[in-house]
Scaffold this motif. Structure first.
Motif, PDB file in Angstrom:
ATOM      1  N   SER A  20       0.927  -1.292  -0.017  1.00 14.25           N
ATOM      2  CA  SER A  20      -0.076   0.022  -0.013  1.00 14.25           C
ATOM      3  C   SER A  20       0.884   1.212   0.001  1.00 14.25           C
ATOM      4  N   ASN A  21       2.135   0.988   0.109  1.00 13.43           N
ATOM      5  CA  ASN A  21       2.850   2.351   0.346  1.00 13.43           C
ATOM      6  C   ASN A  21       4.461   2.134  -0.133  1.00 13.43           C
ATOM      7  N   THR A  22       5.085   3.090  -0.389  1.00  7.86           N
ATOM      8  CA  THR A  22       6.380   2.743  -0.537  1.00  7.86           C
ATOM      9  C   THR A  22       7.424   3.324   0.672  1.00  7.86           C
ATOM     10  N   ASP A  23       6.859   3.830   1.768  1.00  2.78           N
ATOM     11  CA  ASP A  23       7.434   4.336   2.826  1.00  2.78           C
ATOM     12  C   ASP A  23       7.594   3.111   3.996  1.00  2.78           C
ATOM     13  N   ILE A  24       8.524   2.911   4.134  1.00  2.00           N
ATOM     14  CA  ILE A  24       8.528   1.519   5.215  1.00  2.00           C
ATOM     15  C   ILE A  24       8.286   1.781   6.778  1.00  2.00           C
ATOM     16  N   ILE A  25       8.418   2.986   6.931  1.00  2.29           N
ATOM     17  CA  ILE A  25       8.157   3.605   8.290  1.00  2.29           C
ATOM     18  C   ILE A  25       6.621   3.422   8.423  1.00  2.29           C
ATOM     19  N   LYS A  26       5.853   4.306   7.381  1.00  4.01           N
ATOM     20  CA  LYS A  26       4.389   4.038   7.437  1.00  4.01           C
ATOM     21  C   LYS A  26       3.883   2.551   7.389  1.00  4.01           C
ATOM     22  N   ILE A  27       4.474   1.579   6.508  1.00  4.33           N
ATOM     23  CA  ILE A  27       4.278   0.226   6.569  1.00  4.33           C
ATOM     24  C   ILE A  27       4.389  -0.275   7.667  1.00  4.33           C
ATOM     25  N   SER A  28       5.491   0.065   8.366  1.00  7.94           N
ATOM     26  CA  SER A  28       5.759  -0.711   9.597  1.00  7.94           C
ATOM     27  C   SER A  28       4.787  -0.139  10.952  1.00  7.94           C
ATOM     28  N   GLN A  29       4.423   0.883  10.788  1.00  6.50           N
ATOM     29  CA  GLN A  29       3.677   1.550  11.785  1.00  6.50           C
ATOM     30  C   GLN A  29       2.219   0.568  11.608  1.00  6.50           C
ATOM     31  N   GLU A  30       1.503   0.721  10.348  1.00  6.74           N
ATOM     32  CA  GLU A  30       0.204  -0.058   9.869  1.00  6.74           C
ATOM     33  C   GLU A  30       0.207  -1.574  10.400  1.00  6.74           C
ATOM     34  N   ALA A  31       1.552  -2.199   9.996  1.00  4.61           N
ATOM     35  CA  ALA A  31       1.609  -3.519  10.272  1.00  4.61           C
ATOM     36  C   ALA A  31       1.726  -3.944  11.957  1.00  4.61           C
ATOM     37  N   ILE A  32       2.347  -3.030  12.517  1.00  6.10           N
ATOM     38  CA  ILE A  32       2.390  -3.183  13.973  1.00  6.10           C
ATOM     39  C   ILE A  32       1.214  -3.264  14.691  1.00  6.10           C
ATOM     40  N   LYS A  33       0.166  -2.009  14.407  1.00  2.17           N
ATOM     41  CA  LYS A  33      -1.066  -2.104  14.663  1.00  2.17           C
ATOM     42  C   LYS A  33      -1.919  -3.224  14.490  1.00  2.17           C
TER      43      LYS A  33
END
Length: 270
Positions: A20-33
């Motif tokens: 859904s995104n190319t920003d690994i920080i944002k991906i990580s935040q969503e995945a952690i939730k």
């Protein structure tokens, strides 16, 4: 909802998040939730329904719970790593990544007997390792794990979670390190069509599983083609969403490619 259904839903959503995104920080935040929400739901099911047999209990703690819990460990590590990396000057990033990778390799070596037990598919100690045997837990829990709910943890399922998560994180670090030392293509090719056209091509290659037998991530394909064609796609997922929202001819560029090739082949045969 049962455990298997929860896991299948988790697998589907985590894939969507990853793409859904190319920003690994944002991906990580969503995945952690997502991981935390899923584990909370699984904990409720376990506490309310329990298990019908030891075999079912082992299956849950050794296999099923590992899916969201190991992703949680992985994305927590990725998030922490990337936040630290952003504060390190470029010339020291490879050294930092190497040092980080060695730290996690050392963890695996410290638990090599258990790593071998899992990798070799052994099961003779599963009852001790992956059922909630209180006496074993008291002996095996590390001091920093004292707060765990013993109804939702066994003596070794958290250790297995860390091993699985750290292995995935080591792979991530190796990709990162390879990126630092990657020799530039010095490609003379230049993409002269549109950003939308290249995005169509990338997603077609990804969904057709034409690269690495379908094991290549969408971001990997996009990064490599951008290098080859000396072209910056920007947020290609947003472009993909625009393609999906088209009312007609969602694959406009791919259709044109097919028409051009077909026309040329027909000319040669006439």
């Amino acid at each position: 909802m049962d455990v298997s259904s929860q896991i299948e839903i988790f697998k589907a959503i985590i894939q969507d998040i990853q793409h859904s995104n190319t920003d690994i920080i944002k991906i990580s935040q969503e995945a952690i939730k997502l991981c935390r929400t899923t584990l909370c739901s699984l904990r409720g099911i376990v506490k309310s329904k329990g298990f019908k047999s030891q075999k079912e209990e082992v299956q849950f703690f050794k296999k099923l719970k590992q899916i969201p819990s190991s992703y949680l460990i992985y994305y927590l590590e990725v998030y922490a790593f990337e936040c630290q990396l952003s504060k390190i000057s470029i010339q020291f990033r490879q050294k930092f990544s190497d040092k980080t990778k060695n730290h996690y390799y050392q963890f695996l070596m410290n638990h090599i007997d258990f790593v071998n037990y899992i990798e070799q598919g052994q099961a003779h100690l599963d009852i001790c390792y992956f059922t909630r045997n209180q006496s074993v837990q008291i002996m095996m829990m590390h001091t920093n794990d004292y707060f765990y709910d013993l109804d939702f943890y066994t003596s070794h399922d958290m250790l297995l979670t860390k091993i699985n998560g750290y292995k995935r994180f080591i792979d991530y670090l190796e990709d990162r390190i390879n990126g630092y030392s990657h020799v530039s293509y010095n490609s003379k090719l230049e993409w002269t069509s549109s950003k939308v056209a290249l995005t169509e091509l990338i997603y077609a290659l990804y969904h057709s599983q034409a690269i690495n037998n379908g094991h290549a991530e969408i971001k990997e394909i996009a990064n490599e083609l951008q290098k080859i064609f000396n072209f910056d796609l920007g947020d290609f997922y947003r472009t993909y969403l625009e393609i999906r929202s088209r009312k007609k001819r969602k694959t406009k560029f791919l259709d044109e490619l097919s028409m051009c090739l077909t026309s040329e082949l027909e000319k040669k045969n006439s």
